[in-house]
Design a protein around this motif. Sequence first.
Motif, PDB file in Angstrom:
ATOM      1  N   PRO A 222       1.603 -21.331   5.140  1.00 58.37           N
ATOM      2  CA  PRO A 222       0.003 -21.233   5.009  1.00 58.37           C
ATOM      3  C   PRO A 222      -0.112 -20.828   3.307  1.00 58.37           C
ATOM      4  CG  PRO A 222       0.600 -19.277   6.234  1.00 58.37           C
ATOM      5  CD  PRO A 222       2.001 -20.004   6.179  1.00 58.37           C
ATOM      6  N   THR A 223      -1.144 -21.220   3.009  1.00 56.64           N
ATOM      7  CA  THR A 223      -1.615 -20.928   1.616  1.00 56.64           C
ATOM      8  C   THR A 223      -2.399 -19.393   1.817  1.00 56.64           C
ATOM      9  OG1 THR A 223      -2.353 -23.049   1.438  1.00 56.64           O
ATOM     10  CG2 THR A 223      -3.235 -21.434  -0.285  1.00 56.64           C
ATOM     11  N   GLY A 224      -1.899 -18.507   0.572  1.00 59.18           N
ATOM     12  CA  GLY A 224      -2.705 -17.291   0.737  1.00 59.18           C
ATOM     13  C   GLY A 224      -2.025 -16.402   1.047  1.00 59.18           C
ATOM     14  N   VAL A 225      -0.798 -16.537   1.376  1.00 58.69           N
ATOM     15  CA  VAL A 225       0.125 -15.228   2.039  1.00 58.69           C
ATOM     16  C   VAL A 225       0.521 -14.548   0.907  1.00 58.69           C
ATOM     17  CG1 VAL A 225       0.050 -16.074   4.206  1.00 58.69           C
ATOM     18  CG2 VAL A 225       2.111 -16.475   2.739  1.00 58.69           C
ATOM     19  N   GLY A 226       0.985 -13.249   0.977  1.00 59.93           N
ATOM     20  CA  GLY A 226       1.785 -12.521  -0.062  1.00 59.93           C
ATOM     21  C   GLY A 226       0.583 -11.856  -1.116  1.00 59.93           C
ATOM     22  N   GLY A 227       1.261 -11.381  -2.173  1.00 57.14           N
ATOM     23  CA  GLY A 227       0.411 -10.412  -3.117  1.00 57.14           C
ATOM     24  C   GLY A 227       0.014  -9.167  -2.458  1.00 57.14           C
ATOM     25  N   ASN A 228      -0.670  -8.184  -2.959  1.00 57.19           N
ATOM     26  CA  ASN A 228      -1.273  -8.308  -4.411  1.00 57.19           C
ATOM     27  C   ASN A 228      -0.215  -7.955  -5.330  1.00 57.19           C
ATOM     28  OD1 ASN A 228      -3.751  -8.712  -3.304  1.00 57.19           O
ATOM     29  ND2 ASN A 228      -4.418  -6.671  -3.330  1.00 57.19           N
ATOM     30  N   ILE A 229      -0.625  -7.047  -6.279  1.00 58.98           N
ATOM     31  CA  ILE A 229       0.314  -6.726  -7.589  1.00 58.98           C
ATOM     32  C   ILE A 229       1.617  -6.493  -7.104  1.00 58.98           C
ATOM     33  CG2 ILE A 229       0.707  -5.551  -9.513  1.00 58.98           C
ATOM     34  CD1 ILE A 229      -2.333  -5.058  -9.833  1.00 58.98           C
ATOM     35  N   PHE A 230       1.950  -5.571  -6.526  1.00 57.61           N
ATOM     36  CA  PHE A 230       3.541  -5.258  -6.265  1.00 57.61           C
ATOM     37  C   PHE A 230       4.068  -5.687  -5.016  1.00 57.61           C
ATOM     38  CE2 PHE A 230       1.960  -1.495  -9.060  1.00 57.61           C
ATOM     39  CZ  PHE A 230       2.480  -2.030  -9.939  1.00 57.61           C
ATOM     40  N   ASP A 231       3.235  -6.673  -4.075  1.00 58.66           N
ATOM     41  CA  ASP A 231       3.861  -7.224  -2.792  1.00 58.66           C
ATOM     42  C   ASP A 231       3.989  -8.779  -3.258  1.00 58.66           C
ATOM     43  OD1 ASP A 231       4.753  -5.465  -0.989  1.00 58.66           O
ATOM     44  OD2 ASP A 231       2.880  -5.435   0.104  1.00 58.66           O
ATOM     45  N   THR A 232       4.245  -9.137  -4.172  1.00 56.92           N
ATOM     46  CA  THR A 232       4.227 -10.621  -4.621  1.00 56.92           C
ATOM     47  C   THR A 232       5.370 -11.345  -3.779  1.00 56.92           C
ATOM     48  OG1 THR A 232       5.864 -10.453  -6.275  1.00 56.92           O
ATOM     49  CG2 THR A 232       3.456 -10.209  -6.873  1.00 56.92           C
ATOM     50  N   VAL A 233       5.260 -12.532  -3.312  1.00 58.98           N
ATOM     51  CA  VAL A 233       6.189 -13.181  -2.727  1.00 58.98           C
ATOM     52  C   VAL A 233       7.502 -13.218  -3.686  1.00 58.98           C
ATOM     53  CG1 VAL A 233       7.033 -15.510  -1.798  1.00 58.98           C
ATOM     54  CG2 VAL A 233       4.722 -14.907  -1.438  1.00 58.98           C
ATOM     55  N   GLU A 234       7.304 -13.305  -4.806  1.00 59.86           N
ATOM     56  CA  GLU A 234       8.453 -13.495  -5.828  1.00 59.86           C
ATOM     57  C   GLU A 234       9.349 -12.154  -5.637  1.00 59.86           C
ATOM     58  OE1 GLU A 234       5.330 -14.251  -7.414  1.00 59.86           O
ATOM     59  OE2 GLU A 234       5.717 -15.734  -8.714  1.00 59.86           O
ATOM     60  N   GLY A 235       8.568 -11.017  -5.750  1.00 64.42           N
ATOM     61  CA  GLY A 235       9.219  -9.746  -5.789  1.00 64.42           C
ATOM     62  C   GLY A 235       9.955  -9.237  -4.487  1.00 64.42           C
ATOM     63  N   ARG A 236       9.240  -9.522  -3.351  1.00 65.35           N
ATOM     64  CA  ARG A 236       9.783  -9.538  -2.092  1.00 65.35           C
ATOM     65  C   ARG A 236      11.202 -10.125  -1.762  1.00 65.35           C
ATOM     66  NH1 ARG A 236       4.632  -8.032   2.095  1.00 65.35           N
ATOM     67  NH2 ARG A 236       6.406  -7.691   3.308  1.00 65.35           N
ATOM     68  N   LEU A 237      10.921 -11.537  -1.980  1.00 64.30           N
ATOM     69  CA  LEU A 237      12.223 -12.403  -1.800  1.00 64.30           C
ATOM     70  C   LEU A 237      13.224 -11.936  -2.624  1.00 64.30           C
ATOM     71  CD1 LEU A 237      10.580 -15.975  -1.275  1.00 64.30           C
ATOM     72  CD2 LEU A 237      11.193 -14.182   0.549  1.00 64.30           C
TER      73      LEU A 237
ATOM     74  N   GLU B 234      18.990  -4.140  -9.325  1.00 60.50           N
ATOM     75  CA  GLU B 234      18.336  -5.366  -9.515  1.00 60.50           C
ATOM     76  C   GLU B 234      17.006  -5.790  -8.693  1.00 60.50           C
ATOM     77  OE1 GLU B 234      21.777  -5.351  -8.645  1.00 60.50           O
ATOM     78  OE2 GLU B 234      23.064  -6.900 -10.098  1.00 60.50           O
ATOM     79  N   GLY B 235      16.998  -5.490  -7.445  1.00 61.30           N
ATOM     80  CA  GLY B 235      15.959  -5.793  -6.491  1.00 61.30           C
ATOM     81  C   GLY B 235      14.705  -4.913  -6.701  1.00 61.30           C
ATOM     82  N   ARG B 236      15.194  -3.757  -6.827  1.00 54.68           N
ATOM     83  CA  ARG B 236      13.949  -2.769  -7.147  1.00 54.68           C
ATOM     84  C   ARG B 236      13.086  -3.117  -8.534  1.00 54.68           C
ATOM     85  NH1 ARG B 236      15.450   3.110  -4.539  1.00 54.68           N
ATOM     86  NH2 ARG B 236      13.619   3.748  -5.322  1.00 54.68           N
ATOM     87  N   LEU B 237      14.107  -3.273  -9.718  1.00 50.91           N
ATOM     88  CA  LEU B 237      13.242  -3.573 -10.630  1.00 50.91           C
ATOM     89  C   LEU B 237      12.471  -5.014 -10.531  1.00 50.91           C
ATOM     90  CD1 LEU B 237      15.796  -2.421 -13.463  1.00 50.91           C
ATOM     91  CD2 LEU B 237      13.969  -1.082 -12.369  1.00 50.91           C
ATOM     92  N   SER B 238      13.221  -5.737  -9.870  1.00 56.05           N
ATOM     93  CA  SER B 238      12.567  -7.333  -9.828  1.00 56.05           C
ATOM     94  C   SER B 238      11.183  -7.043  -9.100  1.00 56.05           C
ATOM     95  CB  SER B 238      13.642  -8.030  -9.114  1.00 56.05           C
ATOM     96  OG  SER B 238      14.615  -8.472  -9.868  1.00 56.05           O
ATOM     97  N   GLN B 239      11.425  -6.337  -8.115  1.00 54.59           N
ATOM     98  CA  GLN B 239       9.861  -6.272  -7.505  1.00 54.59           C
ATOM     99  C   GLN B 239       8.800  -5.878  -8.137  1.00 54.59           C
ATOM    100  OE1 GLN B 239       9.819  -3.737  -3.411  1.00 54.59           O
ATOM    101  NE2 GLN B 239       8.229  -5.441  -2.932  1.00 54.59           N
ATOM    102  N   ILE B 240       9.007  -4.723  -9.190  1.00 51.41           N
ATOM    103  CA  ILE B 240       7.972  -4.469 -10.112  1.00 51.41           C
ATOM    104  C   ILE B 240       7.696  -5.399 -10.915  1.00 51.41           C
ATOM    105  CG2 ILE B 240       7.152  -2.435 -11.434  1.00 51.41           C
ATOM    106  CD1 ILE B 240       9.201  -0.625 -10.025  1.00 51.41           C
ATOM    107  N   LEU B 241       8.768  -5.837 -11.557  1.00 49.77           N
ATOM    108  CA  LEU B 241       8.772  -6.920 -12.863  1.00 49.77           C
ATOM    109  C   LEU B 241       7.885  -8.095 -12.111  1.00 49.77           C
ATOM    110  CD1 LEU B 241      12.312  -6.373 -14.044  1.00 49.77           C
ATOM    111  CD2 LEU B 241      10.144  -6.097 -15.573  1.00 49.77           C
ATOM    112  N   PHE B 242       8.155  -8.714 -11.037  1.00 46.43           N
ATOM    113  CA  PHE B 242       7.304  -9.622 -10.728  1.00 46.43           C
ATOM    114  C   PHE B 242       5.739  -9.504 -10.461  1.00 46.43           C
ATOM    115  CE2 PHE B 242      11.220 -11.915  -9.754  1.00 46.43           C
ATOM    116  CZ  PHE B 242      11.089 -13.052 -10.115  1.00 46.43           C
ATOM    117  N   GLY B 243       5.364  -8.051 -10.203  1.00 48.69           N
ATOM    118  CA  GLY B 243       3.994  -7.556 -10.548  1.00 48.69           C
ATOM    119  C   GLY B 243       3.348  -8.039 -11.668  1.00 48.69           C
ATOM    120  N   ILE B 244       4.071  -8.317 -12.846  1.00 46.99           N
ATOM    121  CA  ILE B 244       3.537  -8.613 -13.910  1.00 46.99           C
ATOM    122  C   ILE B 244       3.056 -10.009 -14.010  1.00 46.99           C
ATOM    123  CG2 ILE B 244       3.729  -8.812 -16.569  1.00 46.99           C
ATOM    124  CD1 ILE B 244       6.324  -6.679 -16.375  1.00 46.99           C
ATOM    125  N   PRO B 245       1.723 -10.263 -14.229  1.00 52.33           N
ATOM    126  CA  PRO B 245       1.342 -11.924 -14.064  1.00 52.33           C
ATOM    127  C   PRO B 245       2.256 -12.485 -15.185  1.00 52.33           C
ATOM    128  CG  PRO B 245      -0.562 -10.476 -14.329  1.00 52.33           C
ATOM    129  CD  PRO B 245       0.579  -9.543 -14.582  1.00 52.33           C
TER     130      PRO B 245
END
Lengths: 358, 358, 358, 358
Positions: A222-237, B234-245
């Motif tokens: 679905p669109t719009g899951v994940g976020g905000n700042i420190f819970d990005t899809v990128e960071g969690r994966l 790596e994973g912990r730093l990445s989670q924060i780094l991906f919080g940067i737009p």
Amino acid sequence: MSSVTGKNIILSVFGESHGEAIGCVIDGLPSGVKLDFNRIYAEMARRAPGKDKTSTPRLENDVPHILSGVIDGTTTGAPLAMIIKNTNTKSGDYSNIMTVPRPSHSDYPAWVKFGGHNDVRGGGHFSARLTAPMVFAGAIAKQILESKGITVGAHILQIGSVCDVPFDKNGVTAEQLVTLSSKQFAVTDDAVEQKMRDEVEKYRLDLNSVGGIIECAAVGLPTGVGGNIFDTVEGRLSQILFGIPAVKGVQFGLGFDFASANAKQVNDGYEIKDGKVCLTSNNNGGVLGGMTSGAPIVLSVAIKPTPSIASPQNSVNLNTMQNTTLEIKGRHDPCILPRAVPVVESAVALGILDIISE
Amino acid sequence: MSSVTGKNIILSVFGESHGEAIGCVIDGLPSGVKLDFNRIYAEMARRAPGKDKTSTPRLENDVPHILSGVIDGTTTGAPLAMIIKNTNTKSGDYSNIMTVPRPSHSDYPAWVKFGGHNDVRGGGHFSARLTAPMVFAGAIAKQILESKGITVGAHILQIGSVCDVPFDKNGVTAEQLVTLSSKQFAVTDDAVEQKMRDEVEKYRLDLNSVGGIIECAAVGLPTGVGGNIFDTVEGRLSQILFGIPAVKGVQFGLGFDFASANAKQVNDGYEIKDGKVCLTSNNNGGVLGGMTSGAPIVLSVAIKPTPSIASPQNSVNLNTMQNTTLEIKGRHDPCILPRAVPVVESAVALGILDIISE
Amino acid sequence: MSSVTGKNIILSVFGESHGEAIGCVIDGLPSGVKLDFNRIYAEMARRAPGKDKTSTPRLENDVPHILSGVIDGTTTGAPLAMIIKNTNTKSGDYSNIMTVPRPSHSDYPAWVKFGGHNDVRGGGHFSARLTAPMVFAGAIAKQILESKGITVGAHILQIGSVCDVPFDKNGVTAEQLVTLSSKQFAVTDDAVEQKMRDEVEKYRLDLNSVGGIIECAAVGLPTGVGGNIFDTVEGRLSQILFGIPAVKGVQFGLGFDFASANAKQVNDGYEIKDGKVCLTSNNNGGVLGGMTSGAPIVLSVAIKPTPSIASPQNSVNLNTMQNTTLEIKGRHDPCILPRAVPVVESAVALGILDIISE
Amino acid sequence: MSSVTGKNIILSVFGESHGEAIGCVIDGLPSGVKLDFNRIYAEMARRAPGKDKTSTPRLENDVPHILSGVIDGTTTGAPLAMIIKNTNTKSGDYSNIMTVPRPSHSDYPAWVKFGGHNDVRGGGHFSARLTAPMVFAGAIAKQILESKGITVGAHILQIGSVCDVPFDKNGVTAEQLVTLSSKQFAVTDDAVEQKMRDEVEKYRLDLNSVGGIIECAAVGLPTGVGGNIFDTVEGRLSQILFGIPAVKGVQFGLGFDFASANAKQVNDGYEIKDGKVCLTSNNNGGVLGGMTSGAPIVLSVAIKPTPSIASPQNSVNLNTMQNTTLEIKGRHDPCILPRAVPVVESAVALGILDIISE
């Protein structure tokens, strides 16, 4: 400092390469999910070694044994515990690394961290063998995701100097991903397989190993899951993906190719298609502002060459504090990429299941 | 789905680009830390826009105002709350994006996720302006780290086609990092600065923007912190780094260059130096098995071109569900890299402080 | 909604009463701890049923089988996984509760929550049998705590109308706690044991059951651990204590007796003793402002009567949606208190270990 | 060791009693919630002191000032930050406690924990004043809960020797709870109010203070939320409730009265009513197996006498390490119960909102 991950679906992984058993506990699974065990075994077989010359000849006849959380093949909603007995272990092969850390392995920092008490046989808890329970858990996650119309799949994008055809980031389909998941050697362009095998063989014969890139996609989110700042899809994966030994980089969409790109080229516009908002391109790999954009998630991970090689390497003896040379005997993969494909899929599937469960 | 991160040092970031104020709460800081506010302001000034043609002319006279957790300039151990009033906001500039999402921005997924209730002015909570409290928190983290002998610094490794000299991964020093942190335009080779500025200017004049890579290092960490499987450095730093737009990739050491490498070339051996175990190279960027190896942490992040450009782009009107064209007026950076350097340093400093606090 | 607890020492409990095995994973234990297995077995034996008429005659020959995290009896620092096979299970005894929920048990809410997919045999994952892995983990925690000079112990303060002598809150000693921990029927005043046994026997013969209070103390903690607002010692211990089936209240120090007290009576003053700051009384049970005060931690928990009784009770048939009457056959404790003592000690030991590990 | 709580709705509280401001950040609120600010102010007014002789004459004209997360009175889904300026502070009143810890307060353990760097004025971050942002957050939680048909309310069950009529545990209604929430002095039996006031006045005139019990209920929850083992409704609510200064015990349903009860008396049976499964009694306070049973949640908390009294008390001088006597001047509540009612409601509302948000 833990081997536990996830907020809603909590995965706890345990075991050592040469201990009695490895396994996992998955807490928070929905109840009433009918599991297809043949598919779980098939996923685990894709990861298992000994299939061909690209991998270690160590035979792992890994049978996941479920202790709890499942009745009549259906999840109960209680924690699902699973163990795999370690049967084919040859501890003797590793006896020399008690005192001489293997280069580019966890041995030395683990020796410092645990004061020498950690299990060093085969890397102990840091062994790539611990990816077996990850694949087990990922296979379950994939089945739950599929019931929600979400499909995850991956392929070998690169081994050494040989490249596969990358995903069409905005057009990759569930069918394509399912086909890839059925392959033991997952490449998009089948003609590439033999070239990659040749590349690996070249390094194997040289008592060497080679790295590569795995590309993974997920469609149907679905669109719009994940976020905000420190819970990005990128960071969690990423946090889960870096839990796979040998992963040294994670990128989404163009990733590091964004460095030499400009916005006019790579911005992902919108258009109306069949009455729905669609992206005109997917250079961001399906994630914008940390949230799913509606386009497929497309990411890739860098995998370093297997550090265990039979050639002599510089190391030190931690007892005598003298320089020494190490030749790693034993059974090792000259290239981990083929077996790592289902592991990457599993990490992504687990991450996505956790994200959409909130 | 939160703007909260950290296990021991918990950072909670709040605010919207054009709201009344932005800020943060830092929970878990040690007590008795004497803060050097001039250095905090200096770090924030490095991130602030309006310095030159590479950035938006929006002037942010950002004064961090501390509400709690500090007495006589010293941390009390209670949560440190800080706010920055938003003064120079021009909401009119963004009125058109209420209905037309900006390509490659968070607008569309946020609109779906929040049902249209989110603050869209300037990206709202997803604005890069929210990196100001990150830099504030990072500046404090850096001071605490320095008291423990740990130094973090970064530089612009690449903008478009122009590259800086990368860090000597096994030899980067605290002095070098401190020098970089004092520069408004942080590059290792000063001769590169003008070339990079020219590159940015080229895109600015074309109403375009350009991406790049920031390389960050940390020296002085103890060996064996971080890990296990799902708590890797790596994973912990990445989670924060991906919080940067705009961050779309994170790699450690050789990262994606491992793909074409072989173990004989890139394995990091050991040797005894001055009676201590040292690495003979640092291709793994200071992390092995998810733990610090004793060598400097060296990572790099991919930054995409600022998506806000004045050139016309394809988008859709979410009200009429018609295709349309968007030209983004307002003040935007043709290249975010120079200002992003202290943000990356801050994310890494916060992550390391959290990791070593357990 | 998980069976996982702890921030630094993470305990994940799994299994069902009549499934194949129950067990746990303990993640984050320090490495190099030499475990005394006889003491672990002794703690587990205290919890095991079948000892006398106060408990169910179900014989559990529970042998904890360690799968990982221990080499040569010493912790490695990797996750410690342990399983206990379920051997003496009689599923037939419970067949009638599939459709008729047992009053005051988890059956009905679990049936709703899991859509009928949960394992109902013996309460499944909600069975008091799951306290066996808690006691195993607690026994390890107690050993680690003792190496730091911290001792935890508990006794039966009340069963029905019979009361034991409560702890001297400001004077309870490690010796006293060790003595209590060695008793199968833990009371301070041995003369009370027979009275309590008589009380239980009275209810057993009446096909009924009875509740009580367990009081637990911990001595030797450093001052000033725990807190702040939402991480109080009270709150963290309570969260684990309420994980013990049948616990319905937790109080510290005077607890509910504070309701009719006034400050002049119950405020805990200070005095200098042997050059150290000491409390003149300990009505707050060793916790002030959520932090340890330096006085012993003294808490008590309310335990409800075992809900499983053989007398007929009102219930409903969930299939026919008709009222019905239920007589619970099977093996049940007329009073759970004696066996719950080591469980309460374990919960407190685990909580304290987690708190002091930050 | 943090002032952050919640898994899905994350509340971070900050500030010191005599600092510049106190406040909170609420992360994870749903978007699109129209807030009724008059009701928020009304809840905060119930907690505010200075209303009558039962409380401190300190006047707090507390205006919650929202900085983010709300547009046009509606939540955006981004973190909601709120501050309250401290205006009426008299630091002089507390100057003597820098060196002499107040009995039964956080002063001494905080002094140890923070090495003397904590703000001691008025208890600093440990002050009951920090319950103001809790009530603010709770007022929002209550509004969201009400939109889902869930109502939370509380009353003073006991002050010293005077008791109110307890809730009918299985029959308490939303109407009754709403009525209670509208009272400044919340009792079920209005005739009790004057007796309680007289009781408090007696202790006030004696320069003393008195404790009590607050009973809280929540109706309208779905059945089967909460659980499993370590995520019980009881444990999660307790962790927040113990965050309220002076709370020393938490019990559900009969709580400690279960100790002298037997199963025949207190087991909660089932019956079919209007085609639905209902409990015939609710001695378990709405929670079975850690999950909601469908009956109202009914809990009570023990509140100790306000430790600040003007009578002389034994303490020590931490500088000279000599015994001394302390008389606490300043403004203090002879009984905190009336003002604590909305705080308990808030803690319960926040906890329930967090639980049902998964």
